[in-house]
Motif scaffolding. Structure first.
Motif, PDB file in Angstrom:
ATOM      1  N   ARG A  23       0.926  -1.144   0.058  1.00 32.46           N
ATOM      2  CA  ARG A  23      -0.123  -0.026   0.042  1.00 32.46           C
ATOM      3  C   ARG A  23       0.792   1.226   0.149  1.00 32.46           C
ATOM      4  NH1 ARG A  23      -4.517  -0.400   4.733  1.00 32.46           N
ATOM      5  NH2 ARG A  23      -2.427  -0.374   5.998  1.00 32.46           N
ATOM      6  N   LYS A  24       2.092   1.306   0.411  1.00 29.01           N
ATOM      7  CA  LYS A  24       2.950   2.423   0.586  1.00 29.01           C
ATOM      8  C   LYS A  24       3.269   2.756  -0.889  1.00 29.01           C
ATOM      9  CE  LYS A  24       4.378   1.850   5.193  1.00 29.01           C
ATOM     10  NZ  LYS A  24       5.600   1.486   6.346  1.00 29.01           N
ATOM     11  N   LEU A  25       3.881   1.880  -1.561  1.00 23.81           N
ATOM     12  CA  LEU A  25       4.050   2.021  -2.917  1.00 23.81           C
ATOM     13  C   LEU A  25       3.170   2.650  -3.761  1.00 23.81           C
ATOM     14  CD1 LEU A  25       6.608  -0.748  -4.007  1.00 23.81           C
ATOM     15  CD2 LEU A  25       6.992   1.735  -3.858  1.00 23.81           C
ATOM     16  N   ILE A  26       1.889   1.974  -3.634  1.00 24.19           N
ATOM     17  CA  ILE A  26       0.704   2.637  -4.247  1.00 24.19           C
ATOM     18  C   ILE A  26       0.478   4.471  -3.795  1.00 24.19           C
ATOM     19  CG2 ILE A  26      -1.906   2.633  -4.551  1.00 24.19           C
ATOM     20  CD1 ILE A  26      -1.607  -0.505  -4.348  1.00 24.19           C
ATOM     21  N   LEU A  27       0.755   4.412  -2.438  1.00 29.59           N
ATOM     22  CA  LEU A  27       0.547   5.623  -1.997  1.00 29.59           C
ATOM     23  C   LEU A  27       1.643   6.617  -2.541  1.00 29.59           C
ATOM     24  CD1 LEU A  27      -0.651   8.046  -0.152  1.00 29.59           C
ATOM     25  CD2 LEU A  27       0.654   7.055   1.660  1.00 29.59           C
ATOM     26  N   LEU A  28       2.923   6.072  -2.772  1.00 24.77           N
ATOM     27  CA  LEU A  28       3.893   6.854  -3.533  1.00 24.77           C
ATOM     28  C   LEU A  28       3.725   7.173  -4.892  1.00 24.77           C
ATOM     29  CD1 LEU A  28       6.712   7.822  -3.220  1.00 24.77           C
ATOM     30  CD2 LEU A  28       7.631   5.848  -3.972  1.00 24.77           C
ATOM     31  N   ILE A  29       2.973   6.397  -5.706  1.00 28.40           N
ATOM     32  CA  ILE A  29       2.834   6.534  -7.165  1.00 28.40           C
ATOM     33  C   ILE A  29       1.738   7.485  -7.303  1.00 28.40           C
ATOM     34  CG2 ILE A  29       1.527   5.511  -9.056  1.00 28.40           C
ATOM     35  CD1 ILE A  29       3.208   2.786  -8.062  1.00 28.40           C
ATOM     36  N   VAL A  30       0.525   7.516  -6.320  1.00 29.75           N
ATOM     37  CA  VAL A  30      -0.416   8.703  -6.392  1.00 29.75           C
ATOM     38  C   VAL A  30       0.193   9.873  -6.072  1.00 29.75           C
ATOM     39  CG1 VAL A  30      -2.530   9.232  -5.291  1.00 29.75           C
ATOM     40  CG2 VAL A  30      -2.228   6.748  -6.072  1.00 29.75           C
ATOM     41  N   PHE A  31       1.121   9.837  -4.907  1.00 28.76           N
ATOM     42  CA  PHE A  31       1.874  11.250  -4.448  1.00 28.76           C
ATOM     43  C   PHE A  31       2.514  11.698  -5.835  1.00 28.76           C
ATOM     44  CE2 PHE A  31       5.565  13.528  -2.952  1.00 28.76           C
ATOM     45  CZ  PHE A  31       5.045  14.140  -1.827  1.00 28.76           C
ATOM     46  N   ILE A  32       3.332  11.089  -6.450  1.00 26.28           N
ATOM     47  CA  ILE A  32       4.184  11.666  -7.425  1.00 26.28           C
ATOM     48  C   ILE A  32       3.314  11.888  -8.447  1.00 26.28           C
ATOM     49  CG2 ILE A  32       6.136  10.951  -9.220  1.00 26.28           C
ATOM     50  CD1 ILE A  32       7.143   9.004  -7.290  1.00 26.28           C
ATOM     51  N   ALA A  33       2.151  11.461  -8.902  1.00 30.39           N
ATOM     52  CA  ALA A  33       1.261  11.518  -9.896  1.00 30.39           C
ATOM     53  C   ALA A  33       0.627  13.062  -9.739  1.00 30.39           C
ATOM     54  CB  ALA A  33       0.286  10.456 -10.305  1.00 30.39           C
ATOM     55  N   LEU A  34       0.332  13.234  -8.237  1.00 24.05           N
ATOM     56  CA  LEU A  34      -0.474  14.442  -7.885  1.00 24.05           C
ATOM     57  C   LEU A  34       0.777  15.640  -8.066  1.00 24.05           C
ATOM     58  CD1 LEU A  34      -2.785  13.332  -5.295  1.00 24.05           C
ATOM     59  CD2 LEU A  34      -3.325  13.965  -7.515  1.00 24.05           C
ATOM     60  N   LEU A  35       1.772  15.249  -7.483  1.00 20.47           N
ATOM     61  CA  LEU A  35       3.027  16.244  -7.555  1.00 20.47           C
ATOM     62  C   LEU A  35       3.332  16.849  -8.904  1.00 20.47           C
ATOM     63  CD1 LEU A  35       5.574  17.805  -6.175  1.00 20.47           C
ATOM     64  CD2 LEU A  35       6.678  15.675  -6.885  1.00 20.47           C
ATOM     65  N   LEU A  36       3.401  15.909  -9.882  1.00 15.81           N
ATOM     66  CA  LEU A  36       3.775  16.466 -11.368  1.00 15.81           C
ATOM     67  C   LEU A  36       2.707  17.031 -11.873  1.00 15.81           C
ATOM     68  CD1 LEU A  36       5.975  13.233 -12.467  1.00 15.81           C
ATOM     69  CD2 LEU A  36       6.565  15.531 -11.729  1.00 15.81           C
ATOM     70  N   ASP A  37       1.421  16.586 -11.834  1.00 17.23           N
ATOM     71  CA  ASP A  37       0.290  17.242 -12.414  1.00 17.23           C
ATOM     72  C   ASP A  37       0.120  18.620 -11.689  1.00 17.23           C
ATOM     73  OD1 ASP A  37      -2.166  17.438 -13.847  1.00 17.23           O
ATOM     74  OD2 ASP A  37      -3.326  17.168 -11.927  1.00 17.23           O
ATOM     75  N   ASN A  38       0.230  18.844 -10.507  1.00 16.12           N
ATOM     76  CA  ASN A  38      -0.056  20.315 -10.086  1.00 16.12           C
ATOM     77  C   ASN A  38       1.182  21.046 -10.335  1.00 16.12           C
ATOM     78  OD1 ASN A  38      -2.691  20.488  -8.392  1.00 16.12           O
ATOM     79  ND2 ASN A  38      -1.984  18.209  -8.260  1.00 16.12           N
ATOM     80  N   MET A  39       2.452  20.634 -10.341  1.00 13.71           N
ATOM     81  CA  MET A  39       3.603  21.307 -10.928  1.00 13.71           C
ATOM     82  C   MET A  39       3.377  21.729 -12.163  1.00 13.71           C
ATOM     83  SD  MET A  39       7.258  19.733  -9.632  1.00 13.71           S
ATOM     84  CE  MET A  39       8.217  21.115 -10.504  1.00 13.71           C
ATOM     85  N   LEU A  40       2.881  21.013 -13.189  1.00 17.89           N
ATOM     86  CA  LEU A  40       2.505  21.489 -14.531  1.00 17.89           C
ATOM     87  C   LEU A  40       1.169  22.695 -14.388  1.00 17.89           C
ATOM     88  CD1 LEU A  40       2.938  21.453 -17.522  1.00 17.89           C
ATOM     89  CD2 LEU A  40       1.160  19.465 -17.824  1.00 17.89           C
TER      90      LEU A  40
END
Length: 518
Positions: A23-40
């Motif tokens: 579950r932690k890796l799934i959380l990490l993937i979602v974290f990174i996806a939201l990070l990059l999307d909102n950086m853009l």
């Protein structure tokens, strides 16, 4: 050696399987996806207003104009004196001073002096005010497209699972980033921003639904969503200053190319962990989207998300233009002004991801809505960039309170009142988020041009304050009758299994009592 190689291969496959179930890796993937999307999402905030203004200004400058001196002896030239507020009408080399209205001459002189001494100062520039609408529509295009796409992505995740939409979001975001890097016209920038809306819809809905499905405990889910929203906050935090500094010292293309490289790394992680080629539909049929949209408690939670985020959505296009008009800032300062809001949003989501469950998510959201309103009302009182620190900090912190409490409560309301399938409800949450970012810039740009930036801030501040009391209805939402029946049946079956494990069933107990009575 063959047995050793087989053992190593078996251990590697076992390790991969364990990682995929983590579950932690799934959380990490979602974290990174939201990070990059909102950086853009936010990296364009300081770039686009200045870039479009520069393009339009160059277009005006390149248009043919009449020559400064006419060959005719009757032609006149007006020269504004910066010292004695007179306009000199010249005929050849002879000059005759004619008095000019002092206010007009002073304003013209001041504007000319500012333009000469500080190229970043645009006080009194009517062309700059017209940029409000263009920038607002451009910023709103992403949220508008995302708003249209969300109702389709939510039910789609119920049929094919979360992995494929998540990976599709990465692919679309990568394409949008490349378009931003090399687009040199308003229409192409508009297309790139709109395309990002489709990718954001896939990433946000699938990511939040995935977290809600793997974190079934309400408290754990709140903590996980708070961490994931920290990725959103990090993107909002890093985006504006990163974009403004890179644009000032390197150019428009550089920040988008760096984001594209980071997106490729995120895509590789998704391929390794999520296996997006597999179709994994939900085991049970979720509640229809329209049924969820008719639930008043879900609508109240969605409204809180919408109006809280509308405040920052109106600030994003209007604040840089207002600063350019009133404060004469450098380009890099246009993005740095958003740092207090971004830092405080990160703090707010981190703190209240845990605290909201203890203090009551309804109360956390109510206080947050009030604080958003008060903070946004204070923004126009700032006289320089330092005066924006405290109001922007309050805005970001308050929105963090609202998001970190309302996102988990959406999943809780589905568990309490509907079928526990989360794609559609987080599509509604994302629709609410997008409505704020669609209506905010588009309406905000027009309002700022017509009645001014301070009036715009007053309108959205009052709306947030008036909406806050509705959060009280989320204090103890009732479970629906059919859900209560399901819960009671499940409790009865759990009790039956418990008694069976002890070697005694309800029926055996009844028989024993009957024999005793006899």
């Amino acid at each position: 050696m063959g047995a050793l190689d087989s053992l190593r291969e078996f251990s590697f496959l076992t390790w991969i399987r364990e990682r995929r179930e983590s579950r932690k890796l799934i959380l990490l993937i979602v974290f990174i996806a939201l990070l990059l999307d909102n950086m853009l999402l936010t990296v364009v905030v300081p770039i686009i207003p200045s870039y479009l203004f520069t393009m339009d200004d160059e277009g005006v400058s390149s248009t043919p104009t009449s020559p400064p001196f006419s060959s005719s002896s009757s032609s006149l030239q007006s020269i504004v004196s910066l010292y004695d507020n007179f306009t000199y009408e010249t005929r050849g080399l002879l000059s005759t001073p004619l008095p000019l209205a002092p206010s007009t001459a002073s304003a013209s002189a001041l504007a000319a002096a500012n333009a000469t001494t500080n190229p970043d100062c645009h006080q009194g520039d009517k062309q700059l005010l017209n940029e409000n609408v263009k920038v607002g529509l451009l910023f709103a295009s992403k949220a508008t497209v995302q708003l249209i796409t969300n109702p389709f992505i939510g039910p789609l995740t119920n049929r094919i699972g979360y992995q494929i939409p998540m990976f599709a979001g990465f692919c679309i975001m990568f394409l949008s980033t490349i378009m931003f890097a090399f687009s040199k016209s308003y229409s192409l920038l508009f297309l790139a921003r709109s395309l990002q809306g489709v990718g954001s819809s896939c990433s946000s809905v699938a990511g939040m639904g995935m977290l809600a499905s793997v974190y079934t405990d309400d408290e754990e889910r709140g903590n996980a969503i708070g961490i994931a929203l920290g990725g959103l906050a990090m993107g909002v935090l890093v985006g504006p200053p990163f974009g403004s500094v890179m644009y000032e010292f390197v150019g428009k293309t550089a920040p988008f190319l760096i984001l594209a490289i980071l997106a490729v790394l995120d895509g590789a992680l998704q391929l390794f962990i999520l296996q997006p080629s597999k179709v994994e539909p939900e085991s049970q049929t979720g509640t229809p989207l329209l049924t969820l949209m008719r639930d008043p408690y879900i609508l109240i939670a969605a409204g809180s998300i919408c109006f809280a985020n509308m405040a920052i959505a109106m600030l994003e296009p209007a604040l840089p233009i207002w600063m350019m008009e009133t404060m004469c800032p450098r380009k890099w300062q246009l993005g740095v002004a958003f740092i207090p809001a971004s830092v405080s949003y990160l703090i707010g989501t981190h703190i209240f991801g845990v605290m909201a469950h203890k203090m009551g998510r309804w109360l956390c959201s109510l206080i947050g809505m009030l604080l958003v309103g008060v903070s946004i009302l204070c923004v126009p009182f700032a006289k320089d960039i330092y005066g924006l620190i405290l109001p922007n900090f309050g805005v970001g912190f308050a929105i963090g309170m609202v998001d970190s409490s309302m996102m988990p409560i959406m999943g809780y309301l589905v568990d309490l009142r509907h079928v526990s399938v989360y794609g559609s409800v987080y599509a509604i949450a994302d629709v609410a988020f997008c409505m704020g970012f669609a209506l905010g810039p588009s309406a905000g740009g027009a309002i700022a041009r017509s009645i001014g930036f301070p009036a715009l801030m007053t309108i959205i501040g009052v709306i947030d304050i008036l909406y806050a009391p509705l959060c009280y209805f989320l204090r103890s939402p009732p479970a629906r009758e059919e859900k209560m029946a399901i819960l009671s049946d499940s409790n009865c079956s759990m009790k039956t299994r418990s008694y069976s494990m002890q070697g005694t069933s309800y029926q055996m107990g009844d028989d024993f009592e009957t024999e005793s009575d006899e």
